[in-house]
Each structure stands twice: as C-alpha cells, then as structure tokens.
Scaffold this motif. Sequence first.
Motif, PDB file in Angstrom:
ATOM      1  N   SER A 215       0.843  -1.196   0.000  1.00 45.52           N
ATOM      2  CA  SER A 215       0.000   0.000   0.000  1.00 45.52           C
ATOM      3  C   SER A 215       0.880   1.249   0.000  1.00 45.52           C
ATOM      4  O   SER A 215       2.055   1.203   0.371  1.00 45.52           O
ATOM      5  CB  SER A 215      -0.909   0.008   1.231  1.00 45.52           C
ATOM      6  OG  SER A 215      -0.142   0.214   2.405  1.00 45.52           O
ATOM      7  N   ASP A 216       0.297   2.361  -0.419  1.00 49.03           N
ATOM      8  CA  ASP A 216       1.028   3.628  -0.402  1.00 49.03           C
ATOM      9  C   ASP A 216       1.511   3.950   1.006  1.00 49.03           C
ATOM     10  O   ASP A 216       2.637   4.409   1.200  1.00 49.03           O
ATOM     11  CB  ASP A 216       0.158   4.777  -0.917  1.00 49.03           C
ATOM     12  CG  ASP A 216      -0.142   4.646  -2.404  1.00 49.03           C
ATOM     13  OD1 ASP A 216       0.559   3.881  -3.092  1.00 49.03           O
ATOM     14  OD2 ASP A 216      -1.081   5.320  -2.873  1.00 49.03           O
ATOM     15  N   GLU A 217       0.657   3.680   1.985  1.00 54.65           N
ATOM     16  CA  GLU A 217       1.011   3.963   3.387  1.00 54.65           C
ATOM     17  C   GLU A 217       2.190   3.097   3.824  1.00 54.65           C
ATOM     18  O   GLU A 217       3.132   3.578   4.453  1.00 54.65           O
ATOM     19  CB  GLU A 217      -0.185   3.707   4.296  1.00 54.65           C
ATOM     20  CG  GLU A 217       0.080   4.015   5.753  1.00 54.65           C
ATOM     21  CD  GLU A 217      -1.141   3.785   6.618  1.00 54.65           C
ATOM     22  OE1 GLU A 217      -1.008   3.072   7.630  1.00 54.65           O
ATOM     23  OE2 GLU A 217      -2.220   4.315   6.271  1.00 54.65           O
ATOM     24  N   ALA A 218       2.155   1.818   3.469  1.00 53.80           N
ATOM     25  CA  ALA A 218       3.266   0.927   3.835  1.00 53.80           C
ATOM     26  C   ALA A 218       4.542   1.360   3.128  1.00 53.80           C
ATOM     27  O   ALA A 218       5.622   1.379   3.726  1.00 53.80           O
ATOM     28  CB  ALA A 218       2.918  -0.515   3.481  1.00 53.80           C
ATOM     29  N   ALA A 219       4.433   1.721   1.860  1.00 52.39           N
ATOM     30  CA  ALA A 219       5.612   2.140   1.085  1.00 52.39           C
ATOM     31  C   ALA A 219       6.267   3.366   1.709  1.00 52.39           C
ATOM     32  O   ALA A 219       7.496   3.467   1.743  1.00 52.39           O
ATOM     33  CB  ALA A 219       5.224   2.413  -0.365  1.00 52.39           C
ATOM     34  N   GLU A 220       5.463   4.295   2.217  1.00 51.62           N
ATOM     35  CA  GLU A 220       6.009   5.501   2.848  1.00 51.62           C
ATOM     36  C   GLU A 220       6.849   5.174   4.075  1.00 51.62           C
ATOM     37  O   GLU A 220       7.734   5.938   4.449  1.00 51.62           O
ATOM     38  CB  GLU A 220       4.873   6.443   3.256  1.00 51.62           C
ATOM     39  CG  GLU A 220       4.207   7.128   2.082  1.00 51.62           C
ATOM     40  CD  GLU A 220       3.012   7.981   2.500  1.00 51.62           C
ATOM     41  OE1 GLU A 220       2.862   8.278   3.699  1.00 51.62           O
ATOM     42  OE2 GLU A 220       2.232   8.334   1.601  1.00 51.62           O
ATOM     43  N   ASN A 221       6.567   4.029   4.707  1.00 54.15           N
ATOM     44  CA  ASN A 221       7.288   3.630   5.914  1.00 54.15           C
ATOM     45  C   ASN A 221       8.496   2.745   5.632  1.00 54.15           C
ATOM     46  O   ASN A 221       9.184   2.332   6.553  1.00 54.15           O
ATOM     47  CB  ASN A 221       6.338   2.918   6.878  1.00 54.15           C
ATOM     48  CG  ASN A 221       5.300   3.862   7.431  1.00 54.15           C
ATOM     49  OD1 ASN A 221       5.611   4.989   7.800  1.00 54.15           O
ATOM     50  ND2 ASN A 221       4.056   3.428   7.466  1.00 54.15           N
ATOM     51  N   LEU A 222       8.728   2.433   4.358  1.00 54.52           N
ATOM     52  CA  LEU A 222       9.896   1.628   3.995  1.00 54.52           C
ATOM     53  C   LEU A 222      11.050   2.568   3.671  1.00 54.52           C
ATOM     54  O   LEU A 222      11.096   3.169   2.611  1.00 54.52           O
ATOM     55  CB  LEU A 222       9.577   0.738   2.792  1.00 54.52           C
ATOM     56  CG  LEU A 222       8.472  -0.293   2.975  1.00 54.52           C
ATOM     57  CD1 LEU A 222       8.260  -1.084   1.695  1.00 54.52           C
ATOM     58  CD2 LEU A 222       8.780  -1.233   4.135  1.00 54.52           C
TER      59      LEU A 222
END
Length: 82
Positions: A58-65
């Motif tokens: 998800s976009d949200e998960a990607a932002e946290n990687l």
Amino acid sequence: MSKDEVFNKIADIIADRFEIDRDKITPQLNFKTDLDADSIDFVEFILELEDTFGAEISDEAAENLNTVGEAVDYIVANTDSK
C-alpha cells in the motif's frame, strides 16, 4: 523464501535499478538518503518489488519503507513465500 533470499533479490533489484555496487547494499541502506532516489524512482522500485514477490504494498506501507532491511521485513511478513 528465507530472509536472506528476499534480501538478495531486493539487493539485485537495487543494484540494477540504481546502478550501485552490489557489495555496498546492506540492510541499513536508506533508499532516500543513500540512493538519492526521487519519488518516481521509489514508486518504480516498489512496483518492481510487488511484481517480483507477488506482494501488494500500500502507499502507506511504502512511505514507511526507508531501508533495505525494512523492505525485507515487510516482504517476509506480507507474502506467502516465507
């Protein structure tokens, strides 16, 4: 798929996509600061991870990687290829 196998696949993708020496890729490598990846580079990288591992990020998960290690942990935790 083991954590080491996931790391090696991700490292290969990074080495190819960002033209960095494979030996310099560590779990602590930061996508934005160490690779100087802009947002388009990062989105393309995330899409390649999704294709390679059959994972949806998800976009949200990607932002946290932020690091290679975080990407490895995410892939291991969110795919059936454990």
